[in-house]
Design a protein around this motif. Structure first.
Motif, PDB file in Angstrom:
ATOM      1  N   ASN A 228       0.820  -1.209   0.000  1.00  0.00           N
ATOM      2  CA  ASN A 228       0.000   0.000   0.000  1.00  0.00           C
ATOM      3  C   ASN A 228       0.858   1.264   0.000  1.00  0.00           C
ATOM      4  OD1 ASN A 228      -3.222   0.044   0.513  1.00  0.00           O
ATOM      5  ND2 ASN A 228      -2.359  -1.944   1.050  1.00  0.00           N
ATOM      6  N   LYS A 229       1.967   1.230   0.711  1.00  0.00           N
ATOM      7  CA  LYS A 229       2.871   2.385   0.698  1.00  0.00           C
ATOM      8  C   LYS A 229       3.370   2.649  -0.712  1.00  0.00           C
ATOM      9  CE  LYS A 229       7.093   4.287   2.720  1.00  0.00           C
ATOM     10  NZ  LYS A 229       7.631   4.717   1.405  1.00  0.00           N
ATOM     11  N   LEU A 230       3.706   1.586  -1.432  1.00  0.00           N
ATOM     12  CA  LEU A 230       4.160   1.753  -2.809  1.00  0.00           C
ATOM     13  C   LEU A 230       3.055   2.353  -3.673  1.00  0.00           C
ATOM     14  CD1 LEU A 230       6.295   1.357  -4.998  1.00  0.00           C
ATOM     15  CD2 LEU A 230       5.427  -0.976  -5.317  1.00  0.00           C
ATOM     16  N   ALA A 231       1.813   1.897  -3.489  1.00  0.00           N
ATOM     17  CA  ALA A 231       0.696   2.481  -4.236  1.00  0.00           C
ATOM     18  C   ALA A 231       0.602   3.977  -3.961  1.00  0.00           C
ATOM     19  CB  ALA A 231      -0.608   1.778  -3.859  1.00  0.00           C
ATOM     20  N   TRP A 232       0.729   4.342  -2.695  1.00  0.00           N
ATOM     21  CA  TRP A 232       0.732   5.760  -2.323  1.00  0.00           C
ATOM     22  C   TRP A 232       1.844   6.517  -3.045  1.00  0.00           C
ATOM     23  CZ3 TRP A 232      -0.912   9.583   1.308  1.00  0.00           C
ATOM     24  CH2 TRP A 232      -2.125   9.302   1.946  1.00  0.00           C
ATOM     25  N   ASP A 233       3.051   5.972  -3.019  1.00  0.00           N
ATOM     26  CA  ASP A 233       4.191   6.649  -3.623  1.00  0.00           C
ATOM     27  C   ASP A 233       3.971   6.895  -5.108  1.00  0.00           C
ATOM     28  OD1 ASP A 233       5.427   6.591  -1.161  1.00  0.00           O
ATOM     29  OD2 ASP A 233       6.733   4.875  -1.631  1.00  0.00           O
ATOM     30  N   ILE A 234       3.423   5.902  -5.799  1.00  0.00           N
ATOM     31  CA  ILE A 234       3.181   6.054  -7.237  1.00  0.00           C
ATOM     32  C   ILE A 234       2.110   7.106  -7.495  1.00  0.00           C
ATOM     33  CG2 ILE A 234       2.312   4.862  -9.293  1.00  0.00           C
ATOM     34  CD1 ILE A 234       3.752   2.348  -8.271  1.00  0.00           C
ATOM     35  N   ILE A 235       1.042   7.096  -6.700  1.00  0.00           N
ATOM     36  CA  ILE A 235      -0.017   8.092  -6.876  1.00  0.00           C
ATOM     37  C   ILE A 235       0.507   9.494  -6.588  1.00  0.00           C
ATOM     38  CG2 ILE A 235      -2.226   8.926  -5.976  1.00  0.00           C
ATOM     39  CD1 ILE A 235      -2.971   5.977  -5.478  1.00  0.00           C
ATOM     40  N   GLN A 236       1.290   9.647  -5.530  1.00  0.00           N
ATOM     41  CA  GLN A 236       1.835  10.960  -5.194  1.00  0.00           C
ATOM     42  C   GLN A 236       2.686  11.515  -6.326  1.00  0.00           C
ATOM     43  OE1 GLN A 236       3.637   9.923  -1.352  1.00  0.00           O
ATOM     44  NE2 GLN A 236       2.262  11.375  -0.350  1.00  0.00           N
ATOM     45  N   THR A 237       3.453  10.662  -6.977  1.00  0.00           N
ATOM     46  CA  THR A 237       4.258  11.120  -8.109  1.00  0.00           C
ATOM     47  C   THR A 237       3.381  11.418  -9.313  1.00  0.00           C
ATOM     48  OG1 THR A 237       6.115   9.781  -7.333  1.00  0.00           O
ATOM     49  CG2 THR A 237       6.212  10.564  -9.596  1.00  0.00           C
ATOM     50  N   HIS A 300      -8.983  12.792  -9.786  1.00  0.00           N
ATOM     51  CA  HIS A 300      -9.308  11.561  -9.056  1.00  0.00           C
ATOM     52  C   HIS A 300      -8.633  10.404  -9.774  1.00  0.00           C
ATOM     53  CE1 HIS A 300     -11.784   7.859  -8.523  1.00  0.00           C
ATOM     54  NE2 HIS A 300     -11.773   8.233  -7.268  1.00  0.00           N
ATOM     55  N   CYS A 301      -8.116   9.444  -9.009  1.00  0.00           N
ATOM     56  CA  CYS A 301      -7.550   8.250  -9.623  1.00  0.00           C
ATOM     57  C   CYS A 301      -8.033   7.006  -8.896  1.00  0.00           C
ATOM     58  CB  CYS A 301      -6.021   8.284  -9.617  1.00  0.00           C
ATOM     59  SG  CYS A 301      -5.281   7.998  -7.993  1.00  0.00           S
ATOM     60  N   ASP A 302      -8.069   5.907  -9.626  1.00  0.00           N
ATOM     61  CA  ASP A 302      -8.367   4.575  -9.098  1.00  0.00           C
ATOM     62  C   ASP A 302      -7.225   3.690  -9.570  1.00  0.00           C
ATOM     63  OD1 ASP A 302      -9.501   2.331  -8.028  1.00  0.00           O
ATOM     64  OD2 ASP A 302     -11.384   2.461  -9.134  1.00  0.00           O
ATOM     65  N   PHE A 303      -6.492   3.096  -8.611  1.00  0.00           N
ATOM     66  CA  PHE A 303      -5.227   2.460  -8.943  1.00  0.00           C
ATOM     67  C   PHE A 303      -5.005   1.241  -8.064  1.00  0.00           C
ATOM     68  CE2 PHE A 303      -0.507   2.451  -8.044  1.00  0.00           C
ATOM     69  CZ  PHE A 303      -0.106   1.998  -9.293  1.00  0.00           C
ATOM     70  N   GLY A 304      -4.490   0.156  -8.647  1.00  0.00           N
ATOM     71  CA  GLY A 304      -4.219  -1.053  -7.876  1.00  0.00           C
ATOM     72  C   GLY A 304      -2.919  -1.702  -8.286  1.00  0.00           C
ATOM     73  N   THR A 312      -3.820  -4.482  -4.179  1.00  0.00           N
ATOM     74  CA  THR A 312      -4.256  -3.271  -3.491  1.00  0.00           C
ATOM     75  C   THR A 312      -5.345  -2.600  -4.315  1.00  0.00           C
ATOM     76  OG1 THR A 312      -2.714  -1.757  -4.581  1.00  0.00           O
ATOM     77  CG2 THR A 312      -1.916  -2.929  -2.615  1.00  0.00           C
ATOM     78  N   ASP A 313      -6.063  -1.658  -3.685  1.00  0.00           N
ATOM     79  CA  ASP A 313      -7.107  -0.902  -4.384  1.00  0.00           C
ATOM     80  C   ASP A 313      -7.202   0.456  -3.715  1.00  0.00           C
ATOM     81  OD1 ASP A 313      -9.048  -0.347  -6.212  1.00  0.00           O
ATOM     82  OD2 ASP A 313     -10.521  -1.797  -5.467  1.00  0.00           O
ATOM     83  N   THR A 314      -6.834   1.519  -4.437  1.00  0.00           N
ATOM     84  CA  THR A 314      -6.715   2.841  -3.836  1.00  0.00           C
ATOM     85  C   THR A 314      -7.323   3.899  -4.747  1.00  0.00           C
ATOM     86  OG1 THR A 314      -4.593   2.133  -2.898  1.00  0.00           O
ATOM     87  CG2 THR A 314      -5.095   4.476  -2.787  1.00  0.00           C
ATOM     88  N   GLN A 315      -8.115   4.804  -4.166  1.00  0.00           N
ATOM     89  CA  GLN A 315      -8.623   5.974  -4.884  1.00  0.00           C
ATOM     90  C   GLN A 315      -8.237   7.222  -4.098  1.00  0.00           C
ATOM     91  OE1 GLN A 315     -12.752   5.845  -6.207  1.00  0.00           O
ATOM     92  NE2 GLN A 315     -12.692   3.599  -6.255  1.00  0.00           N
ATOM     93  N   HIS A 316      -7.598   8.153  -4.788  1.00  0.00           N
ATOM     94  CA  HIS A 316      -7.159   9.395  -4.164  1.00  0.00           C
ATOM     95  C   HIS A 316      -7.642  10.606  -4.955  1.00  0.00           C
ATOM     96  CE1 HIS A 316      -3.571   7.982  -1.443  1.00  0.00           C
ATOM     97  NE2 HIS A 316      -4.719   7.423  -1.123  1.00  0.00           N
TER      98      HIS A 316
END
Length: 463
Positions: A228-237, A300-304, A312-316
């Motif tokens: 999940n941390k990696l998903a966060w890092d990719i979304i932040q970039t 908005h993004c939806d990313f896994g 993982t499944d993340t929307q930010h």
């Protein structure tokens, strides 16, 4: 032809340059190649093998007794595997071998669960493998033949005669896809081979395969936090000026950057990511399918991510500052805070022993009491993105999900808290903004719910 913005184009140019100019490469024995966040493939497989052993030795006996299953038979053919297959096999097994029949029998608290494979391998020593006694010449070497066709069903019948179970559970279900893995052809072959006496003892496995898929170990939880941390890092970039140049970058370019980034890390995804835009005074139809990202846009993004078979499944949410702005408008901050509050409500209601429909009703009741306009559509996550377990609503089924939503939540499983809250934004003339969020949570062995990594409480900002 649309030219890619420089931040998006540079990684591709760097990859091309590396390929065009041969140079020294790191040797495999020295460890993982650069930017392999979870170690070498061998290290990953070793970790997965430990998870498999714990699932079969610790979780399976408990779950079989909980579901009152004495014997569980899971037959499948190559490339038409039962959904529970990936919870039963090693990382190095990609498909059933010809036909594989796994047989599990609860022998009691002292002896545990017997695990037999009729066909296939031992999966690293976690199954007792049974094969015919006849030998064949394998290129000058005598080898035990693999079971095949009718003889394989007869091996199962012999095992049943030997063990004499009162009932035999099979994966047939009109409620759960995860519990409906026995194909019609395999069912016909099974019944024909066993005969009427044993066929009469067959019964549905109910929620057993669902919970076997859903159950997670403590080390899987530790890995899930890293994932999940990696998903966060990719979304932040992705939602930064490293990837987005306002007025130049289109949303699909951001989507493809995310996919490409996963590929560079040696990872994959279980769905193509999506990036969307909300814009003051502009409707969704006017924006089109691939809008140019402009200043003042809400993103908005939806990313896994898929890694070690876990998903993982993340929307930010993101925001592109207007000229002269130094921070996100207050009205948008309040919109995000409302979806955060809805996350709180769902997490407080999510607990073992309740059904998804019970969690949904309680969460929506509290949402309305607090004056939040929103919807809840949370789901299990794990070995599948939309994982095995009880649904907590669907976006278009806020009254509940019959059958699937009536399954009970268990400890040691994971959920994606997926929802949205729509709020009027003063700075946008009262136009509503949809704050859709999704974060993964862990339900621990103690029943406590916690974020797998953390949750988004502030917009990602493109300057």
């Amino acid at each position: 032809m649309r030219l890619l913005p420089l931040p998006v184009l540079l990684p591709a140019l760097m990859v091309f340059s590396a390929c065009a100019t041969p140079g020294p490469r790191p040797s495999l024995p020295g460890g993982a190649p650069p930017e392999r966040p979870f170690g070498t493939l061998q290290e990953q497989a070793q970790r997965q093998q430990a998870w498999l052993r714990e699932r079969l030795e610790v979780a399976l006996p408990h779950l079989m007794r909980q579901h009152r299953i004495e014997m569980w038979v899971v037959p499948m053919r190559e490339y038409n595997e039962d959904p529970v297959f990936k919870a039963l096999v090693s990382a190095t097994t990609y498909a059933a071998r010809r036909r594989t029949i796994y047989v599990f029998q609860d022998l009691g608290a002292q002896r545990g669960v017997s695990r037999v494979a009729l066909g296939g391998g031992s999966q690293g020593g976690v199954y007792e493998v049974r094969r015919p006694t006849a030998k064949v010449d394998g290129g000058g070497v005598e080898r035990v033949a693999e079971p095949w066709g009718p003889e394989q069903w007869q091996m199962l019948k012999q095992l049943l005669e030997e063990r004499q179970p009162h009932s035999v559970a099979i994966d047939v279900s009109r409620v759960f896809a995860f519990a409906d893995g026995l194909t019609h052809g395999e069912y016909e072959g099974l019944v024909e081979a066993l005969g009427p006496e044993w066929a009469a003892r067959l019964k549905p496995s109910g929620g057993l395969p669902v919970d076997v898929l859903a159950w997670r170990s403590a080390d899987e939880e530790r890995f899930f936090a890293e994932e999940n941390k990696l998903a966060w890092d990719i979304i932040q970039t992705a939602f930064s000026n490293a990837v987005i140049t306002p007025g130049t970058t289109h949303v699909q370019e951001v989507e493809w950057w995310m996919v490409q980034r996963l590929n560079e890390l040696g990872l994959s995804t279980w769905f193509h990511p999506s990036v969307s835009v909300q814009r003051q005074g502009v409707g969704e139809a006017e924006l089109g399918e691939d809008p140019l990202i402009q200043r003042g846009d809400v993103l908005h993004c939806d990313f896994g991510i898929t890694a070690l078979r876990l998903n993982t499944d993340t929307q930010h949410m993101g925001y592109v500052l207007r000229e002269g702005e130094t921070e996100v408008p207050e009205g948008l901050k309040q919109a995000l805070a409302r979806s955060n509050r809805l996350q709180d409500l769902v997490m407080e209601e999510l607990r073992p022993g309740r059904t998804g429909n019970e969690v949904l009703r309680a969460s929506l009741a509290r949402m309305r009491e607090e004056g939040i306009e929103g919807t809840v559509y949370s789901h299990p996550v794990g070995l599948h993105g939309h994982g095995a377990g009880s649904m907590v609503g669907l976006w278009d089924r806020q009254e509940g999900v019959p059958g699937n939503g009536d399954h009970k939540i268990i400890p040691s499983m994971w959920y994606s808290i997926e929802l949205q809250a729509s709020s009027p934004v003063a700075e946008w003339g009262g136009q509503k903004v949809r704050s859709a969020q999704e974060e993964d949570v862990i339900i621990g062995v103690d029943g406590q719910v916690r974020w797998a990594w953390k949750r988004q409480t502030a917009f990602h900002v493109v300057r």
